[in-house]
Write a protein that holds these residues in place. Structure first.
Motif, PDB file in Angstrom:
ATOM      1  N   LYS A 155       0.841  -1.199   0.000  1.00  0.00           N
ATOM      2  CA  LYS A 155       0.000   0.000   0.000  1.00  0.00           C
ATOM      3  C   LYS A 155       0.878   1.252   0.000  1.00  0.00           C
ATOM      4  CE  LYS A 155      -3.704  -2.173   2.724  1.00  0.00           C
ATOM      5  NZ  LYS A 155      -4.496  -2.089   3.984  1.00  0.00           N
ATOM      6  N   LYS A 156       0.325   2.348  -0.513  1.00  0.00           N
ATOM      7  CA  LYS A 156       1.050   3.611  -0.454  1.00  0.00           C
ATOM      8  C   LYS A 156       1.302   3.979   1.002  1.00  0.00           C
ATOM      9  CE  LYS A 156       0.653   7.104  -3.079  1.00  0.00           C
ATOM     10  NZ  LYS A 156       0.242   8.327  -3.816  1.00  0.00           N
ATOM     11  N   ALA A 157       2.527   4.396   1.280  1.00  0.00           N
ATOM     12  CA  ALA A 157       2.884   4.720   2.664  1.00  0.00           C
ATOM     13  C   ALA A 157       2.510   6.155   3.036  1.00  0.00           C
ATOM     14  CB  ALA A 157       4.378   4.505   2.868  1.00  0.00           C
ATOM     15  N   ILE A 158       2.407   7.021   2.037  1.00  0.00           N
ATOM     16  CA  ILE A 158       2.090   8.431   2.283  1.00  0.00           C
ATOM     17  C   ILE A 158       0.976   8.834   1.325  1.00  0.00           C
ATOM     18  CG2 ILE A 158       2.981  10.795   2.247  1.00  0.00           C
ATOM     19  CD1 ILE A 158       5.776   9.595   2.724  1.00  0.00           C
ATOM     20  N   GLU A 159      -0.121   9.328   1.870  1.00  0.00           N
ATOM     21  CA  GLU A 159      -1.246   9.734   1.036  1.00  0.00           C
ATOM     22  C   GLU A 159      -1.721  11.121   1.447  1.00  0.00           C
ATOM     23  OE1 GLU A 159      -3.855   6.358  -0.654  1.00  0.00           O
ATOM     24  OE2 GLU A 159      -3.686   5.917   1.488  1.00  0.00           O
ATOM     25  N   ASN A 160      -1.891  11.971   0.446  1.00  0.00           N
ATOM     26  CA  ASN A 160      -2.400  13.334   0.678  1.00  0.00           C
ATOM     27  C   ASN A 160      -1.592  14.087   1.743  1.00  0.00           C
ATOM     28  OD1 ASN A 160      -4.529  12.996  -1.224  1.00  0.00           O
ATOM     29  ND2 ASN A 160      -5.663  11.833   0.328  1.00  0.00           N
ATOM     30  N   GLY A 161      -0.300  13.863   1.726  1.00  0.00           N
ATOM     31  CA  GLY A 161       0.572  14.590   2.639  1.00  0.00           C
ATOM     32  C   GLY A 161       0.633  14.044   4.049  1.00  0.00           C
ATOM     33  N   ILE A 162      -0.031  12.915   4.311  1.00  0.00           N
ATOM     34  CA  ILE A 162      -0.027  12.323   5.656  1.00  0.00           C
ATOM     35  C   ILE A 162       0.959  11.161   5.685  1.00  0.00           C
ATOM     36  CG2 ILE A 162      -1.392  11.323   7.509  1.00  0.00           C
ATOM     37  CD1 ILE A 162      -2.200  14.176   6.693  1.00  0.00           C
ATOM     38  N   VAL A 163       1.952  11.265   6.548  1.00  0.00           N
ATOM     39  CA  VAL A 163       2.957  10.226   6.718  1.00  0.00           C
ATOM     40  C   VAL A 163       2.565   9.365   7.913  1.00  0.00           C
ATOM     41  CG1 VAL A 163       5.406   9.747   7.101  1.00  0.00           C
ATOM     42  CG2 VAL A 163       4.713  11.828   5.856  1.00  0.00           C
ATOM     43  N   HIS A 164       2.416   8.060   7.673  1.00  0.00           N
ATOM     44  CA  HIS A 164       2.075   7.133   8.748  1.00  0.00           C
ATOM     45  C   HIS A 164       3.237   6.174   9.007  1.00  0.00           C
ATOM     46  CE1 HIS A 164      -2.462   7.784   7.954  1.00  0.00           C
ATOM     47  NE2 HIS A 164      -2.122   8.377   9.085  1.00  0.00           N
ATOM     48  N   ALA A 165       3.503   5.894  10.252  1.00  0.00           N
ATOM     49  CA  ALA A 165       4.479   4.874  10.641  1.00  0.00           C
ATOM     50  C   ALA A 165       4.150   4.441  12.058  1.00  0.00           C
ATOM     51  CB  ALA A 165       5.895   5.414  10.541  1.00  0.00           C
ATOM     52  N   TYR A 166       4.804   3.363  12.492  1.00  0.00           N
ATOM     53  CA  TYR A 166       4.439   2.713  13.756  1.00  0.00           C
ATOM     54  C   TYR A 166       5.487   2.917  14.847  1.00  0.00           C
ATOM     55  CZ  TYR A 166       1.611   0.298  10.271  1.00  0.00           C
ATOM     56  OH  TYR A 166       0.758   0.010   9.215  1.00  0.00           O
ATOM     57  N   LYS A 255       7.156  -1.949  18.204  1.00  0.00           N
ATOM     58  CA  LYS A 255       6.931  -1.539  19.595  1.00  0.00           C
ATOM     59  C   LYS A 255       8.246  -1.089  20.245  1.00  0.00           C
ATOM     60  CE  LYS A 255       4.770  -5.018  21.533  1.00  0.00           C
ATOM     61  NZ  LYS A 255       4.009  -5.727  22.588  1.00  0.00           N
ATOM     62  N   ARG A 256       9.311  -1.800  19.944  1.00  0.00           N
ATOM     63  CA  ARG A 256      10.601  -1.454  20.546  1.00  0.00           C
ATOM     64  C   ARG A 256      11.151  -0.150  19.960  1.00  0.00           C
ATOM     65  NH1 ARG A 256      14.648  -6.429  21.120  1.00  0.00           N
ATOM     66  NH2 ARG A 256      15.840  -4.691  22.004  1.00  0.00           N
ATOM     67  N   TYR A 257      10.977   0.060  18.667  1.00  0.00           N
ATOM     68  CA  TYR A 257      11.358   1.356  18.084  1.00  0.00           C
ATOM     69  C   TYR A 257      10.609   2.479  18.801  1.00  0.00           C
ATOM     70  CZ  TYR A 257      14.026   0.233  13.775  1.00  0.00           C
ATOM     71  OH  TYR A 257      14.983  -0.119  12.871  1.00  0.00           O
ATOM     72  N   ALA A 258       9.276   2.296  18.916  1.00  0.00           N
ATOM     73  CA  ALA A 258       8.447   3.340  19.523  1.00  0.00           C
ATOM     74  C   ALA A 258       8.848   3.624  20.964  1.00  0.00           C
ATOM     75  CB  ALA A 258       6.969   2.934  19.446  1.00  0.00           C
ATOM     76  N   ALA A 259       9.272   2.587  21.667  1.00  0.00           N
ATOM     77  CA  ALA A 259       9.672   2.743  23.064  1.00  0.00           C
ATOM     78  C   ALA A 259      11.120   3.196  23.220  1.00  0.00           C
ATOM     79  CB  ALA A 259       9.467   1.424  23.807  1.00  0.00           C
ATOM     80  N   GLY A 260      11.847   3.245  22.112  1.00  0.00           N
ATOM     81  CA  GLY A 260      13.245   3.667  22.175  1.00  0.00           C
ATOM     82  C   GLY A 260      14.164   2.649  22.791  1.00  0.00           C
ATOM     83  N   THR A 261      13.845   1.356  22.632  1.00  0.00           N
ATOM     84  CA  THR A 261      14.636   0.317  23.303  1.00  0.00           C
ATOM     85  C   THR A 261      15.443  -0.541  22.328  1.00  0.00           C
ATOM     86  OG1 THR A 261      12.737  -1.191  23.303  1.00  0.00           O
ATOM     87  CG2 THR A 261      13.038   0.200  25.249  1.00  0.00           C
ATOM     88  N   ILE A 262      15.670  -0.049  21.094  1.00  0.00           N
ATOM     89  CA  ILE A 262      16.563  -0.736  20.167  1.00  0.00           C
ATOM     90  C   ILE A 262      17.875   0.029  20.119  1.00  0.00           C
ATOM     91  CG2 ILE A 262      16.984  -1.466  17.797  1.00  0.00           C
ATOM     92  CD1 ILE A 262      14.030  -1.855  17.420  1.00  0.00           C
ATOM     93  N   PRO A 263      18.941  -0.521  20.708  1.00  0.00           N
ATOM     94  CA  PRO A 263      20.231   0.188  20.674  1.00  0.00           C
ATOM     95  C   PRO A 263      20.708   0.385  19.237  1.00  0.00           C
ATOM     96  CG  PRO A 263      20.272  -1.627  22.259  1.00  0.00           C
ATOM     97  CD  PRO A 263      19.015  -1.787  21.455  1.00  0.00           C
ATOM     98  N   GLY A 264      21.173   1.589  18.936  1.00  0.00           N
ATOM     99  CA  GLY A 264      21.737   1.842  17.614  1.00  0.00           C
ATOM    100  C   GLY A 264      20.718   1.945  16.500  1.00  0.00           C
ATOM    101  N   ALA A 265      19.458   2.255  16.845  1.00  0.00           N
ATOM    102  CA  ALA A 265      18.419   2.343  15.816  1.00  0.00           C
ATOM    103  C   ALA A 265      18.747   3.394  14.765  1.00  0.00           C
ATOM    104  CB  ALA A 265      17.073   2.663  16.457  1.00  0.00           C
ATOM    105  N   ASP A 266      19.525   4.407  15.137  1.00  0.00           N
ATOM    106  CA  ASP A 266      19.870   5.473  14.192  1.00  0.00           C
ATOM    107  C   ASP A 266      21.353   5.446  13.819  1.00  0.00           C
ATOM    108  OD1 ASP A 266      20.810   6.257  16.649  1.00  0.00           O
ATOM    109  OD2 ASP A 266      20.070   8.328  16.513  1.00  0.00           O
TER     110      ASP A 266
END
Length: 296
Positions: A155-166, A255-266
């Protein structure tokens, strides 16, 4: 290894994003022969039209493995998004060993060596099996594909200027699929240089709020990020009939990305110019390149 004068390189996942782009980067190299692995004669037709040799290889049909691997010197292994990737990879590698394949380039996943994200760890187990089998190898660990901003899960990830992610406000490391394919191509073409290497591939880092701001500037229309709960992803996958052993792991890592519990995510890296002699694609470059697709 084959005694063929020209090394023969088998590309699995040839119809997918990374496999097809890897072939594109290798096409002009006259010092190698490319063979695309496909699951059916119908899927072979586009390659045949371009003068690219094909073989039938089905990861789930082990009777196709040895015939496809005969005379192959190097192989790119790209598996799908199911837990079957573990069994499939082992079976293919066992048969590659029997066939005398010398060098294996494996497309893995994100993560540091000590990752506990399940599906990333599965790929690292495959890496260790490649090494245990005694192959010359190059391991590729791409971070989040920039192409996920174009479409995700069909599916399109961005529609009508709305960016969605989890991932709430998490900062992720990003890589263009084309850059991954370039690294795959040079690793296959020059194993004498890239053997024994594990290349982590992520060259820009940003949150989705920052990405939306970039899109607003580059596309010239407003974009904004509206995070979704990881449970939305989980229900979408259930509704789509996806293989849930794998997608359940993806849900947990959102869930772990959202909680900030993945070391080195960036985590980002400076290896691309050394590997390819070129500069990697940044997020702003990618948005500019696909500006028409993002426009609305």
């Amino acid at each position: 290894m084959s005694n063929s004068k020209v090394p023969r390189i088998l590309i699995t996942g040839a119809t997918g994003q990374v496999g097809s782009k890897t072939i594109d980067f290798l096409l002009d190299n006259k010092d190698i022969a490319i063979i695309a692995a496909v699951r059916s004669p119908e899927k072979a037709a586009p390659f045949t039209a371009k003068g690219i040799a094909t073989v039938i290889l089905d990861f789930d049909d082990e009777s196709t493995h040895l015939p496809a691997l005969q005379g192959i010197d190097r192989v790119l292994i790209v598996t799908g998004y199911t837990v079957d990737m573990l069994r499939q990879s082992k079976a293919l590698l066992d048969n590659a060993k029997k066939a005398g394949v010398g060098h294996v380039v494996h497309l893995g996943a994100c993560g540091r060596d000590d990752t506990t994200v399940a599906h990333w760890a599965w790929h690292q187990l495959i890496e260790r099996y490649i090494e245990w089998c005694g192959f010359s190898y190059t391991h590729l660990r791409p971070e989040t594909f920039m192409q996920n901003m174009l479409s995700y899960g069909g599916k399109k990830a961005i529609e009508n200027g709305i960016v969605h992610a989890y991932v709430e406000g998490a900062r992720l490391s990003w890589v263009d699929v084309e850059d991954v394919a370039q690294v795959a191509a040079v690793s296959l073409a020059h194993p004498e240089i890239h053997a024994g290497q594990t290349y982590r591939l992520g060259y820009d880092a940003a949150t989705f709020d920052e990405i939306a701001a970039m899109m607003t500037t580059i596309v010239g229309k407003p974009f904004r990020y509206e995070p979704l709960a990881p449970e939305v992803f989980l229900q979408n996958m259930i509704n789509a009939g996806a293989e849930m052993a794998y997608m359940g792991c993806v849900y947990e890592h959102w869930k772990r990305y959202a909680a900030g519990t993945i070391p080195g995510a960036d985590d980002t890296f400076d290896n691309f110019p050394v590997i390819t002699g070129k500069q990697p694609t940044g997020l702003a470059d990618f948005i500019e390149k696909h500006k028409t697709a993002f426009d609305y």
